[in-house]
Design a protein around this motif. Structure first.
Motif, mmCIF file in Angstrom:
data_model
loop_
_atom_site.group_PDB
_atom_site.id
_atom_site.type_symbol
_atom_site.label_atom_id
_atom_site.label_comp_id
_atom_site.label_asym_id
_atom_site.label_seq_id
_atom_site.Cartn_x
_atom_site.Cartn_y
_atom_site.Cartn_z
ATOM 1 N N ASP A 220 0.916 -0.968 0.076
ATOM 2 C CA ASP A 220 -0.023 -0.019 -0.016
ATOM 3 C C ASP A 220 0.933 1.250 0.041
ATOM 4 N N GLY A 221 0.592 2.210 -0.916
ATOM 5 C CA GLY A 221 1.424 3.558 -0.753
ATOM 6 C C GLY A 221 2.725 3.236 -1.585
ATOM 7 N N PHE A 222 2.641 2.159 -2.532
ATOM 8 C CA PHE A 222 3.817 1.788 -3.521
ATOM 9 C C PHE A 222 4.072 2.861 -4.401
ATOM 10 N N ARG A 223 5.171 3.107 -4.725
ATOM 11 C CA ARG A 223 5.688 4.318 -5.755
ATOM 12 C C ARG A 223 6.610 3.794 -6.756
ATOM 13 N N THR A 224 6.377 4.050 -7.858
ATOM 14 C CA THR A 224 7.647 3.881 -8.785
ATOM 15 C C THR A 224 8.044 4.873 -9.663
ATOM 16 N N ASP A 307 24.723 13.225 -5.930
ATOM 17 C CA ASP A 307 23.856 14.503 -5.559
ATOM 18 C C ASP A 307 22.577 14.542 -5.822
ATOM 19 N N GLN A 308 22.305 14.203 -7.084
ATOM 20 C CA GLN A 308 21.098 13.883 -7.508
ATOM 21 C C GLN A 308 19.978 13.030 -7.100
ATOM 22 N N ALA A 309 20.922 11.645 -6.999
ATOM 23 C CA ALA A 309 20.080 10.704 -6.390
ATOM 24 C C ALA A 309 19.868 10.933 -4.810
ATOM 25 N N ARG A 315 13.117 13.495 -1.902
ATOM 26 C CA ARG A 315 11.692 13.863 -2.426
ATOM 27 C C ARG A 315 10.842 12.568 -2.043
ATOM 28 N N LEU A 316 11.215 11.629 -2.524
ATOM 29 C CA LEU A 316 10.494 10.205 -2.251
ATOM 30 C C LEU A 316 10.123 9.746 -1.067
ATOM 31 N N THR A 317 11.116 10.115 0.037
ATOM 32 C CA THR A 317 10.563 9.725 1.455
ATOM 33 C C THR A 317 10.054 11.031 2.336
ATOM 34 N N GLY A 318 10.060 12.208 1.586
ATOM 35 C CA GLY A 318 9.525 13.435 2.579
ATOM 36 C C GLY A 318 8.392 13.270 2.752
ATOM 37 N N ASP A 319 7.724 14.238 3.455
ATOM 38 C CA ASP A 319 6.376 14.178 3.819
ATOM 39 C C ASP A 319 5.678 14.981 2.541
ATOM 40 N N GLY A 320 4.600 14.372 2.007
ATOM 41 C CA GLY A 320 3.828 14.948 1.059
ATOM 42 C C GLY A 320 4.345 14.391 -0.136
ATOM 43 N N GLU A 321 3.769 15.274 -1.434
ATOM 44 C CA GLU A 321 3.988 14.767 -2.800
ATOM 45 C C GLU A 321 5.442 15.584 -3.018
ATOM 46 N N PRO A 322 6.133 14.901 -3.882
ATOM 47 C CA PRO A 322 7.321 15.760 -4.282
ATOM 48 C C PRO A 322 6.905 16.684 -5.434
ATOM 49 N N ASP A 323 7.706 17.784 -5.591
ATOM 50 C CA ASP A 323 7.508 18.945 -6.308
ATOM 51 C C ASP A 323 7.730 18.330 -8.040
ATOM 52 N N ILE A 330 9.142 14.791 -11.928
ATOM 53 C CA ILE A 330 10.060 15.282 -10.924
ATOM 54 C C ILE A 330 11.419 15.890 -11.589
ATOM 55 N N ARG A 331 11.708 16.938 -11.214
ATOM 56 C CA ARG A 331 12.788 17.506 -11.903
ATOM 57 C C ARG A 331 14.084 17.749 -10.896
ATOM 58 N N LEU A 332 15.132 17.036 -11.295
ATOM 59 C CA LEU A 332 16.448 16.989 -10.680
ATOM 60 C C LEU A 332 17.496 18.012 -11.426
#
Length: 401
Positions: A220-224, A307-309, A315-323, A330-332
Motif C-alpha cells: 500500500d502506498g507503493f511508488r515507482t 548528488d541528484q540521487a 523527495r520520495l521519502t519526504g512528507d507530502g508529494e514531491p515537487d 520530478i525535476r532534478l
C-alpha cells in the motif's frame, strides 16, 4: 585467484576492459559522497532495475547508505574470462554489496536480463520469500537492444534525429587528445524510431509493474519512478527531438498509464535528471562537447549522479508529494536548465573552435570521467600492481532470498 596486471584497452570513449580495484575505489568515492544515514531503522523495500551503472547505481548507493534501503538490485553484467576482465558493472556491484552488508542493510543483487520473463519471475520469487511486498521500484535501464518477451522479436535502438539530418560539432578523442570534429547523422526512418521506443521506452517498465501487481507484491502506498532526461535545446535535435526523445516520451506516457492503473493504491512518475557522464550518455553524439562546456560553465555548481540521487530520495521519502513540473515529472535538473547557465553554454557552443576547445570546454575532465566509469583514472589506485579479476558475484543471503 586470477591476478593480472591490467592496461586500459580503449579507443576514445570505448573501453573493452575494466579495472577491478579502480571500480571498487570509485564506488567507495561515490559512497562517501552520499549523505550520512538519517536513522538506524530499516528503510523501505525497493527494487532497483539497472542498479550497476549511472543513475541506477547512484540511486542504489544513496538508498543504501542514507535510507537503509532493503530489497533487490538487478543488473546484466559479464563475468571475467581467461582473456577479459569482468564488466565494470560487475565489479561495482560486488563492492556495493560489501558496503550494503557493512551498513547492515538487507539488500542483494540479481544478475540477468531485466527484459526477460525469467528474471521477472526470479525477482518476484525473491521479493515474496524475503519481504512479501515492495514499497518502491526505480527503473533505470539503458540498453542497445531488447527481446520482446511477448513476441520474441529483437529490437535494436539507434541514436538518430527525426525528420531531418543532423550536423553539429562534436568532441573526438581518438588519438588520446581532445579535438573538435564534425558530426553528420542521417534522419531515422519509422522502423528505427519504433525499435528505439521498444528498447528505451516504457514497455518493459509496464511489464514489471504488471508482473508484480499480478502476484500481489506491491505494498500500500507503493511508488515507482523511471529515470529520464530532457536536456538543452542545443542537443535537442539528436536527443529530445530524436529517436531517444521519442522513447522518453513513451516512458512518460507509460508513467501516466501505470499511475492510472495503480489508482489510489500507488503512484507512478518519471524523474528528469540532469546531465551526467555515464556509459549510456557517452554513446550520444555531441553530448561529450555539450557536457564538457556545461561543466566549465557550472564549476562547483555541477551536480553529480549521487548528488541528484540523494535529492531524489529526499523527495520520495519526504512528507507530502514531491515537487513536479506541469507534466507531472520530478525535476532534478534545475541546476543545468537555469536560463543563465544555458545562455552561457550556448555562447560557448557557438563560439568554440579547434583552437579554443581545450579552454572553452572541460575536455580533460570529461575524458577522465569516462575512464572512471571503467575503473581507470581513479586517484589513489596503483595501476602497476596486479589486480584480482575473478571477483565473485554477491551471494544471496542464506535465508529467504
Amino acid at each position: 585467484m586470477s591476478l593480472r596486471e591490467i592496461k586500459p584497452g580503449n579507443r576514445g570513449y570505448l573501453y573493452v576492459n575494466s579495472h577491478p580495484t579502480g571500480c571498487r575505489a570509485e564506488v567507495d568515492r561515490l559512497w562517501q559522497r552520499t549523505p550520512a544515514p538519517v536513522g538506524d531503522r530499516p528503510g523501505p523495500v525497493a527494487l532497483v532495475i539497472g542498479s550497476s551503472a549511472g543513475y541506477g547505481l547512484a540511486a542504489t548507493l544513496a538508498g543504501l547508505r542514507t535510507h537503509r534501503m532493503r530489497g533487490l538490485g538487478i543488473a546484466f553484467e559479464a563475468a571475467a574470462t581467461e582473456r577479459r576482465t569482468a564488466s565494470a558493472g560487475w565489479y561495482r556491484t560486488a563492492r556495493t554489496a560489501e558496503l550494503a552488508a557493512e551498513a547492515g542493510t538487507d539488500f542483494t543483487f540479481l544478475n540477468g536480463d531485466a527484459f526477460s520473463d525469467a528474471v521477472k519471475d526470479e525477482a518476484a520469487a525473491r521479493i515474496a520469500a524475503r519481504f512479501g511486498t515492495i514499497d518502491l521500484l526505480i527503473y533505470s535501464v539503458a540498453a542497445p537492444r531488447r527481446t520482446d518477451p511477448l513476441t520474441g522479436a529483437v529490437h535494436h535502438s539507434v541514436i538518430k534525429p527525426l525528420g531531418a539530418d543532423y550536423r553539429a560539432k562534436t568532441l573526438v578523442f581518438e588519438d588520446g587528445t581532445p579535438r573538435l570534429g564534425e558530426l553528420h547523422l542521417p534522419a531515422a526512418d519509422e522502423a528505427e524510431r519504433d525499435a528505439t521506443v521498444q528498447v528505451m521506452g516504457g514497455a518493459d517498465w509496464q511489464l514489471w509493474i504488471d508482473a508484480l501487481l499480478s502476484k500481489g507484491l506491491l505494498a500500500d502506498g507503493f511508488r515507482t519512478v523511471a529515470l529520464s532526461y530532457v536536456g538543452s535545446d542545443i542537443t535537442a535535435p539528436v536527443y529530445r527531438a530524436g529517436t531517444i526523445g521519442a522513447a522518453k516520451q513513451h516512458l512518460e506516457d507509460t508513467a501516466r498509464a501505470i499511475d492510472t492503473r495503480l489508482g489510489g493504491a500507488g503512484r507512478a512518475g518519471t524523474v528528469v535528471a540532469g546531465a551526467a557522464v555515464t556509459q549510456a550518455s557517452t554513446a550520444i553524439p555531441s553530448i561529450a562537447l555539450y557536457t564538457s562546456i556545461l561543466h566549465r560553465v557550472t564549476g562547483t555548481g555541477w551536480r553529480t549522479t549521487v548528488d541528484q540521487a540523494a535529492d531524489l530520495w529526499g523527495r520520495l521519502t519526504g512528507d507530502g508529494e514531491p515537487d513536479t513540473d506541469d507534466l507531472g515529472r520530478i525535476r532534478l535538473d534545475a541546476w543545468e536548465m537555469a536560463p543563465e547557465v544555458q545562455a552561457a553554454v550556448r555562447t560557448s557552443w557557438e563560439q568554440v573552435d579547434a583552437d579554443t576547445v581545450a579552454t572553452a570546454a572541460d575536455t580533460g575532465w570529461f575524458h577522465d570521467q569516462v575512464g572512471r566509469l571503467y575503473g581507470w583514472n581513479v586517484p589513489g589506485v596503483d595501476y602497476a600492481a596486479a589486480a584480482e579479476t575473478d571477483v565473485p558475484w554477491p551471494a544471496p543471503p542464506s535465508a529467504g532470498i
